[in-house]
Design a protein around this motif. Structure first.
Motif, PDB file in Angstrom:
ATOM      1  N   LYS A   1     -14.153 -10.162  -4.053  1.00 60.98           N
ATOM      2  CA  LYS A   1     -15.512 -10.070  -3.495  1.00 60.98           C
ATOM      3  C   LYS A   1     -15.958 -11.352  -2.816  1.00 60.98           C
ATOM      4  N   LYS A   2     -15.673 -12.506  -3.414  1.00 67.76           N
ATOM      5  CA  LYS A   2     -16.155 -13.776  -2.874  1.00 67.76           C
ATOM      6  C   LYS A   2     -15.394 -14.223  -1.625  1.00 67.76           C
ATOM      7  N   ASP A   3     -14.152 -13.781  -1.503  1.00 66.85           N
ATOM      8  CA  ASP A   3     -13.330 -14.215  -0.369  1.00 66.85           C
ATOM      9  C   ASP A   3     -12.653 -12.996   0.251  1.00 66.85           C
ATOM     10  N   ASP A   4     -13.494 -12.017   0.604  1.00 65.69           N
ATOM     11  CA  ASP A   4     -12.941 -10.737   1.040  1.00 65.69           C
ATOM     12  C   ASP A   4     -12.605 -10.752   2.521  1.00 65.69           C
ATOM     13  N   ILE A   5     -11.765  -9.818   2.907  1.00 66.49           N
ATOM     14  CA  ILE A   5     -11.454  -9.613   4.311  1.00 66.49           C
ATOM     15  C   ILE A   5     -12.510  -8.679   4.917  1.00 66.49           C
ATOM     16  N   THR A   6     -12.597  -8.688   6.247  1.00 68.30           N
ATOM     17  CA  THR A   6     -13.490  -7.774   6.947  1.00 68.30           C
ATOM     18  C   THR A   6     -12.634  -6.764   7.699  1.00 68.30           C
ATOM     19  N   TYR A   7     -12.747  -5.500   7.334  1.00 71.89           N
ATOM     20  CA  TYR A   7     -11.924  -4.481   7.975  1.00 71.89           C
ATOM     21  C   TYR A   7     -12.348  -4.291   9.430  1.00 71.89           C
ATOM     22  N   TYR A   8     -11.344  -4.139  10.276  1.00 70.24           N
ATOM     23  CA  TYR A   8     -11.575  -4.063  11.717  1.00 70.24           C
ATOM     24  C   TYR A   8     -11.455  -2.606  12.153  1.00 70.24           C
ATOM     25  N   PRO A   9     -12.502  -2.044  12.749  1.00 70.94           N
ATOM     26  CA  PRO A   9     -12.464  -0.621  13.114  1.00 70.94           C
ATOM     27  C   PRO A   9     -11.635  -0.347  14.359  1.00 70.94           C
ATOM     28  N   ILE A  10     -10.968   0.791  14.360  1.00 72.19           N
ATOM     29  CA  ILE A  10     -10.286   1.312  15.537  1.00 72.19           C
ATOM     30  C   ILE A  10     -10.981   2.632  15.884  1.00 72.19           C
ATOM     31  N   ASP A  11     -11.698   2.646  16.998  1.00 69.59           N
ATOM     32  CA  ASP A  11     -12.483   3.821  17.392  1.00 69.59           C
ATOM     33  C   ASP A  11     -13.395   4.294  16.269  1.00 69.59           C
ATOM     34  N   GLY A  12     -14.001   3.342  15.572  1.00 71.68           N
ATOM     35  CA  GLY A  12     -14.962   3.672  14.526  1.00 71.68           C
ATOM     36  C   GLY A  12     -14.365   3.957  13.166  1.00 71.68           C
ATOM     37  N   GLN A  13     -13.048   4.023  13.064  1.00 66.94           N
ATOM     38  CA  GLN A  13     -12.387   4.294  11.785  1.00 66.94           C
ATOM     39  C   GLN A  13     -11.918   2.987  11.169  1.00 66.94           C
ATOM     40  N   MET A  14     -12.185   2.821   9.863  1.00 65.70           N
ATOM     41  CA  MET A  14     -11.966   1.529   9.224  1.00 65.70           C
ATOM     42  C   MET A  14     -10.583   1.366   8.594  1.00 65.70           C
ATOM     43  N   ALA A  15      -9.912   2.457   8.267  1.00 72.48           N
ATOM     44  CA  ALA A  15      -8.617   2.336   7.571  1.00 72.48           C
ATOM     45  C   ALA A  15      -7.812   3.613   7.752  1.00 72.48           C
ATOM     46  N   GLU A  16      -6.528   3.549   7.339  1.00 74.37           N
ATOM     47  CA  GLU A  16      -5.615   4.688   7.384  1.00 74.37           C
ATOM     48  C   GLU A  16      -5.515   5.254   8.797  1.00 74.37           C
ATOM     49  N   HIS A  17      -4.959   4.463   9.693  1.00 76.44           N
ATOM     50  CA  HIS A  17      -4.852   4.825  11.110  1.00 76.44           C
ATOM     51  C   HIS A  17      -3.518   5.535  11.366  1.00 76.44           C
ATOM     52  N   GLU A  18      -3.559   6.837  11.472  1.00 74.67           N
ATOM     53  CA  GLU A  18      -2.342   7.615  11.727  1.00 74.67           C
ATOM     54  C   GLU A  18      -2.012   7.589  13.213  1.00 74.67           C
ATOM     55  N   PHE A  19      -0.712   7.610  13.516  1.00 75.16           N
ATOM     56  CA  PHE A  19      -0.305   7.596  14.919  1.00 75.16           C
ATOM     57  C   PHE A  19       0.837   8.567  15.166  1.00 75.16           C
ATOM     58  N   ASN A  20       0.990   8.924  16.429  1.00 73.84           N
ATOM     59  CA  ASN A  20       2.009   9.862  16.880  1.00 73.84           C
ATOM     60  C   ASN A  20       2.371   9.424  18.299  1.00 73.84           C
TER      61      ASN A  20
ATOM     62  N   ILE B   1      12.038  11.163  21.477  1.00 77.25           N
ATOM     63  CA  ILE B   1      11.695  10.788  20.103  1.00 77.25           C
ATOM     64  C   ILE B   1      10.225  10.425  20.003  1.00 77.25           C
ATOM     65  N   VAL B   2       9.595  10.864  18.938  1.00 81.69           N
ATOM     66  CA  VAL B   2       8.202  10.541  18.647  1.00 81.69           C
ATOM     67  C   VAL B   2       8.142   9.802  17.311  1.00 81.69           C
ATOM     68  N   ALA B   3       7.520   8.640  17.306  1.00 84.69           N
ATOM     69  CA  ALA B   3       7.335   7.869  16.071  1.00 84.69           C
ATOM     70  C   ALA B   3       6.007   8.254  15.433  1.00 84.69           C
ATOM     71  N   THR B   4       6.047   8.549  14.142  1.00 86.27           N
ATOM     72  CA  THR B   4       4.832   8.896  13.413  1.00 86.27           C
ATOM     73  C   THR B   4       4.659   7.929  12.247  1.00 86.27           C
ATOM     74  N   GLY B   5       3.445   7.785  11.784  1.00 85.37           N
ATOM     75  CA  GLY B   5       3.200   6.917  10.635  1.00 85.37           C
ATOM     76  C   GLY B   5       1.728   6.664  10.443  1.00 85.37           C
ATOM     77  N   LYS B   6       1.433   5.678   9.616  1.00 88.86           N
ATOM     78  CA  LYS B   6       0.048   5.364   9.294  1.00 88.86           C
ATOM     79  C   LYS B   6      -0.062   3.895   8.938  1.00 88.86           C
ATOM     80  N   VAL B   7      -0.926   3.187   9.655  1.00 89.21           N
ATOM     81  CA  VAL B   7      -1.215   1.791   9.365  1.00 89.21           C
ATOM     82  C   VAL B   7      -2.351   1.741   8.353  1.00 89.21           C
ATOM     83  N   ASP B   8      -2.152   0.988   7.274  1.00 84.31           N
ATOM     84  CA  ASP B   8      -3.181   0.939   6.233  1.00 84.31           C
ATOM     85  C   ASP B   8      -4.513   0.465   6.798  1.00 84.31           C
TER      86      ASP B   8
END
Length: 339
Positions: A111-130, A137-144
């Motif tokens: 809490k005292k030394d926390d990170i600030t999450y950076y939004p991607i198109d308004g979404q803060m976490a769990e960024h899935e891609f295709n 070939i298509v690469a799929t996955g999810k960035v935390d």
């Protein structure tokens, strides 16, 4: 919970071959394990405790990053899966309570030394891609997550572990982040300054023990402040003056449970790792469903398919094991070919 977004370079990917980092790792490690998981689409009916713990933790962090109540995740899990957890107590232990205690202290610790999450198109976490990476070939996955700290941007990997926190050797062998950084560049996501390893230990914190004379044992235990706070509240008379000592020990132990390590990016490494990834992906595309050579080694001990593979080699009842322990995953079937 926040609605997850799927990032893609195309509206449709036709019939292109899908690869993910876990799929590539499985292919490289053992073709037979790959066959079971991605050709036959077999998945264990009962998910192992480490996977369940990790899933709950990721969902809680996603909720926290999105300014929602992370502990609502546990209330929903208890409602949906509580019966299974209790029926499989030898496998899961008291997993809901373990996660509650560990994550209470995780959020407090940072809490005292926390990170600030950076939004991607308004979404803060769990960024899935295709993402189309060429050659059909298509690469799929999810960035935390992406986060900022001290004016720098970081790709965040939340990692849960058991007894021993991963060391530098383990980190350099984990190449997923390099692939994800390259994918992020292809998608036009922010360039990052490095990788943040956010470690969270899954081992259940211990409770103090009472001696035969009713006194609290003085031996050191592997625990956390929330566990001690609840123990003291339930045993005020017996604990007495030992409360301060127990809490001090628990606070000193937090660094065994939680640690964040920042590693700067190295563009030449990212390029080499991604080239290896695409080379393997092309090999998988050409040989999917055609190769199933076993690689028998130490990793067999923690492979989901160890019992099944052993039965095939030793003439056991393979069909019985498949019926008893596995189910066909529709998700894995869908991931073989991009829709």
């Amino acid at each position: 919970m926040a609605t997850r977004r799927l990032y893609t370079q195309e509206q449709r990917t036709g019939d292109k071959f899908k690869v993910s980092q876990s799929k590539v790792k499985t292919w490289r490690k053992c073709r037979q394990a790959y066959w079971y998981r991605y050709v036959e689409s077999l998945r264990k009916k009962v998910k192992a405790r480490p996977l369940t713990f990790g899933s709950l933790v990721h969902e809680m962090i996603e909720a926290h990053a999105s300014f929602e109540d992370p502990f609502r995740v546990l209330r929903i899990a208890e409602k949906k899966q509580g019966k299974l957890f209790r029926a499989e107590y030898e496998l899961y232990g008291n997993i809901i309570d373990d996660v509650r205690i560990i994550m209470t202290d995780y959020f407090a610790h940072h809490k005292k030394d926390d990170i600030t999450y950076y939004p991607i198109d308004g979404q803060m976490a769990e960024h899935e891609f295709n993402v189309d990476i060429g050659d059909g070939i298509v690469a799929t996955g999810k960035v935390d997550a992406f986060a900022t700290r001290n004016r720098l941007k970081w790709l965040v990997e939340h990692k849960t572990f058991g007894k021993q926190m991963p060391d530098e050797d383990a980190r350099w062998r984990d190449l997923q982040s390099s692939v994800y950084i390259k994918i992020g560049e292809m998608l036009g996501w922010p360039r990052v300054d490095g990788l943040l390893w956010d470690y969270i230990r899954s081992k259940p914190p211990q409770s103090p023990e009472f001696l035969k004379n009713g006194q609290v044992a003085r031996r050191a235990i592997d625990t956390l402040p929330t566990k001690i706070r609840e123990f003291v509240a339930a045993n005020k008379k017996q604990v007495g003056s030992h409360a301060e000592r127990l809490m001090s020990m628990a606070r000193q132990n937090e660094t065994r449970y939680f640690r964040r390590i920042y590693v700067p990016t190295k563009p030449d490494v990212i390029g080499k790792v991604f080239a290896d990834f695409t080379e393997t992906a092309r090999e998988m595309r050409d040989l999917h469903g055609k190769r199933r050579a076993r690689t028998v080694d130490r990793h067999c001990s923690w492979c989901d398919y160890e019992g099944l593979c052993r039965a095939e080699l030793r003439g056991g009842d393979v069909d019985f094991i498949k019926e008893k322990d596995f189910e066909v995953s529709r998700k894995e079937q869908r991931e073989i070919i991009a829709e």
